[in-house]
Design a protein around this motif. Sequence first.
Motif, PDB file in Angstrom:
ATOM      1  N   SER A 189       0.831  -1.210   0.000  1.00 51.30           N
ATOM      2  CA  SER A 189       0.000   0.000   0.000  1.00 51.30           C
ATOM      3  C   SER A 189       0.861   1.254   0.000  1.00 51.30           C
ATOM      4  N   LEU A 190       1.915   1.240   0.807  1.00 47.86           N
ATOM      5  CA  LEU A 190       2.808   2.399   0.890  1.00 47.86           C
ATOM      6  C   LEU A 190       3.540   2.635  -0.425  1.00 47.86           C
ATOM      7  N   ASP A 191       4.033   1.560  -1.042  1.00 49.86           N
ATOM      8  CA  ASP A 191       4.775   1.708  -2.296  1.00 49.86           C
ATOM      9  C   ASP A 191       3.925   2.376  -3.379  1.00 49.86           C
ATOM     10  N   LYS A 192       2.660   1.996  -3.437  1.00 49.46           N
ATOM     11  CA  LYS A 192       1.763   2.587  -4.437  1.00 49.46           C
ATOM     12  C   LYS A 192       1.593   4.085  -4.186  1.00 49.46           C
ATOM     13  N   LYS A 193       1.435   4.468  -2.918  1.00 51.67           N
ATOM     14  CA  LYS A 193       1.242   5.889  -2.626  1.00 51.67           C
ATOM     15  C   LYS A 193       2.544   6.670  -2.786  1.00 51.67           C
ATOM     16  N   ILE A 194       3.659   6.042  -2.457  1.00 56.98           N
ATOM     17  CA  ILE A 194       4.959   6.705  -2.628  1.00 56.98           C
ATOM     18  C   ILE A 194       5.187   7.040  -4.103  1.00 56.98           C
ATOM     19  N   GLN A 195       4.861   6.097  -4.977  1.00 50.24           N
ATOM     20  CA  GLN A 195       5.026   6.339  -6.414  1.00 50.24           C
ATOM     21  C   GLN A 195       4.188   7.529  -6.878  1.00 50.24           C
ATOM     22  N   ARG A 196       2.962   7.615  -6.369  1.00 50.21           N
ATOM     23  CA  ARG A 196       2.093   8.740  -6.752  1.00 50.21           C
ATOM     24  C   ARG A 196       2.611  10.060  -6.176  1.00 50.21           C
ATOM     25  N   THR A 197       3.063   9.997  -4.928  1.00 51.49           N
ATOM     26  CA  THR A 197       3.453  11.221  -4.226  1.00 51.49           C
ATOM     27  C   THR A 197       4.781  11.775  -4.723  1.00 51.49           C
ATOM     28  N   GLU A 198       5.690  10.901  -5.152  1.00 53.23           N
ATOM     29  CA  GLU A 198       7.011  11.351  -5.629  1.00 53.23           C
ATOM     30  C   GLU A 198       6.874  12.340  -6.788  1.00 53.23           C
ATOM     31  N   LYS A 199       5.935  12.092  -7.667  1.00 53.58           N
ATOM     32  CA  LYS A 199       5.753  12.969  -8.832  1.00 53.58           C
ATOM     33  C   LYS A 199       5.284  14.356  -8.399  1.00 53.58           C
ATOM     34  N   ILE A 200       4.331  14.368  -7.446  1.00 55.26           N
ATOM     35  CA  ILE A 200       3.768  15.649  -6.988  1.00 55.26           C
ATOM     36  C   ILE A 200       4.778  16.411  -6.141  1.00 55.26           C
ATOM     37  N   ALA A 201       5.593  15.672  -5.377  1.00 52.91           N
ATOM     38  CA  ALA A 201       6.518  16.288  -4.415  1.00 52.91           C
ATOM     39  C   ALA A 201       7.584  17.160  -5.080  1.00 52.91           C
ATOM     40  N   LYS A 202       7.793  16.960  -6.365  1.00 52.00           N
ATOM     41  CA  LYS A 202       8.807  17.751  -7.069  1.00 52.00           C
ATOM     42  C   LYS A 202       8.435  19.230  -7.123  1.00 52.00           C
ATOM     43  N   THR A 203       7.139  19.512  -7.079  1.00 47.01           N
ATOM     44  CA  THR A 203       6.688  20.903  -7.186  1.00 47.01           C
ATOM     45  C   THR A 203       5.779  21.337  -6.037  1.00 47.01           C
ATOM     46  N   ASP A 204       5.465  20.418  -5.125  1.00 49.24           N
ATOM     47  CA  ASP A 204       4.521  20.719  -4.045  1.00 49.24           C
ATOM     48  C   ASP A 204       5.178  20.479  -2.689  1.00 49.24           C
ATOM     49  N   VAL A 205       5.272  21.533  -1.885  1.00 47.27           N
ATOM     50  CA  VAL A 205       5.947  21.454  -0.581  1.00 47.27           C
ATOM     51  C   VAL A 205       5.206  20.506   0.367  1.00 47.27           C
ATOM     52  N   LYS A 206       3.882  20.583   0.360  1.00 49.47           N
ATOM     53  CA  LYS A 206       3.081  19.723   1.229  1.00 49.47           C
ATOM     54  C   LYS A 206       3.273  18.254   0.882  1.00 49.47           C
ATOM     55  N   ALA A 207       3.301  17.975  -0.416  1.00 47.47           N
ATOM     56  CA  ALA A 207       3.501  16.595  -0.867  1.00 47.47           C
ATOM     57  C   ALA A 207       4.897  16.100  -0.511  1.00 47.47           C
ATOM     58  N   LYS A 208       5.863  16.998  -0.528  1.00 47.50           N
ATOM     59  CA  LYS A 208       7.238  16.634  -0.163  1.00 47.50           C
ATOM     60  C   LYS A 208       7.298  16.201   1.297  1.00 47.50           C
ATOM     61  N   ALA A 209       6.616  16.952   2.165  1.00 46.96           N
ATOM     62  CA  ALA A 209       6.587  16.610   3.587  1.00 46.96           C
ATOM     63  C   ALA A 209       5.885  15.271   3.801  1.00 46.96           C
ATOM     64  N   GLU A 210       4.819  15.058   3.032  1.00 52.24           N
ATOM     65  CA  GLU A 210       4.076  13.802   3.128  1.00 52.24           C
ATOM     66  C   GLU A 210       4.935  12.634   2.672  1.00 52.24           C
ATOM     67  N   LEU A 211       5.712  12.848   1.624  1.00 55.30           N
ATOM     68  CA  LEU A 211       6.590  11.802   1.101  1.00 55.30           C
ATOM     69  C   LEU A 211       7.615  11.368   2.148  1.00 55.30           C
ATOM     70  N   GLU A 212       8.141  12.327   2.880  1.00 51.14           N
ATOM     71  CA  GLU A 212       9.116  12.002   3.933  1.00 51.14           C
ATOM     72  C   GLU A 212       8.510  11.074   4.989  1.00 51.14           C
ATOM     73  N   ILE A 213       7.249  11.330   5.329  1.00 51.71           N
ATOM     74  CA  ILE A 213       6.561  10.484   6.317  1.00 51.71           C
ATOM     75  C   ILE A 213       6.336   9.088   5.747  1.00 51.71           C
ATOM     76  N   LEU A 214       5.922   9.025   4.487  1.00 55.09           N
ATOM     77  CA  LEU A 214       5.690   7.731   3.838  1.00 55.09           C
ATOM     78  C   LEU A 214       6.968   6.899   3.779  1.00 55.09           C
ATOM     79  N   LEU A 215       8.082   7.553   3.490  1.00 55.84           N
ATOM     80  CA  LEU A 215       9.367   6.853   3.414  1.00 55.84           C
ATOM     81  C   LEU A 215       9.824   6.369   4.795  1.00 55.84           C
ATOM     82  N   ARG A 216       9.527   7.148   5.824  1.00 58.12           N
ATOM     83  CA  ARG A 216       9.827   6.713   7.195  1.00 58.12           C
ATOM     84  C   ARG A 216       9.033   5.473   7.549  1.00 58.12           C
ATOM     85  N   CYS A 217       7.768   5.482   7.163  1.00 57.06           N
ATOM     86  CA  CYS A 217       6.905   4.323   7.421  1.00 57.06           C
ATOM     87  C   CYS A 217       7.429   3.087   6.694  1.00 57.06           C
TER      88      CYS A 217
END
Length: 365
Positions: free
Chosen positions: A140-168
């Motif tokens: 489940s996490l891998d699927k969301k990480i893949q989606r979030t990585e694309k958005i995180a390149k230009t979105d600060v909020k998504a970048k913060a979310e990605l860090e949490i997902l990677l910690r998990c």
Amino acid sequence: MALQAGIVGLPNVGKSTLFNAVSNSAKAQASNYRFCTIEPNVGLVNVPDLRLDKLAELVQPERVVPTQIEIVDIAGLVKGASKGEGLGNKFLANIREVDAIIQVIRCFEDDNILREEGPVNPVGDKEIIETELQLKDLESLDKKIQRTEKIAKTDVKAKAELEILLRCKAHLEKGKNIISLGLAKEEKGAIADLFLLTDKPVLYVANVDEASMHTGNKYSQALMDAVKDEGNEVIVMTNAIEAQIAEFDNPEDKAMFMEEYKMTEPALDRLIHSTYKLLNLSTYFTAGVQEVRAWTIHKGWKAPQAASVIHTDFEKGFIKAEVIAYNDFITYKSEAACRENGKLRIEGKEYVVQDGDVMHFRFNV
């Protein structure tokens, strides 16, 4: 409130037997073959509460209504469930919907009860279940990480979310459950939509043989040793005996049966109370001549929220709450006496309801 605790475990460990024992509204089939339980059985379970009985003795109401929780009996899990083995995907979908997990572990020897996992090994069984849940969460996490990585390149909020997902993800890859990561409340928003299986609180039931029901055995002790650092509770019980106790309708017959087994209370009562606590629930009471009733709320709820479980109009039109502490009600024996002795308090919208409060709400629709 429809909060659910799901009974899970490997096949033939006593899950459905336990469900039969705790459920007072449904009987699950219990048989000696894998996947006997396919569709999850759901039962409403009364929460035993001596305080409710004592209030009823004083008030003498027309009826007494205990509070309840929902218990779900879910199909047995097997190794490889995260990849669809057995009823894997269905099992994992069902467990995703519950709020807490009651994990039943076999802690008895019986050659007549099938066991394809080899010799009795409670710690190994626990690890099989946890590994399958962790693997599914990683998926489940891998699927969301893949989606979030694309958005995180230009979105600060998504970048913060990605860090949490990677910690998990890193935490799971170490063989640890998400709940032990200790995410802050604001961080949990990053995984809220995933309903991760290992982010649920767990209670263990060590299903022991009859001879070990009071003392436990080497298997239940091994399980306790394995979970002691997790802070999770282990309840030692003999599911088959508890199921027999639950079948008695006559209190005297039930008491005689328990006396024969030198029991002061059913282990089920401890299990239900522990499950209630695991779900972070609390109880308040209403007490009148028509009805004495226990109501379930989340710990920390304020008075208007607590009123909403009676009726949504109570929350919308909340004015104030009349509150008597349970011990004061028992001491003075009536609402009138509590009022005369200054033990009835008037509380407003910010009052945090305490476990055991006896309450009366004033509202205006």
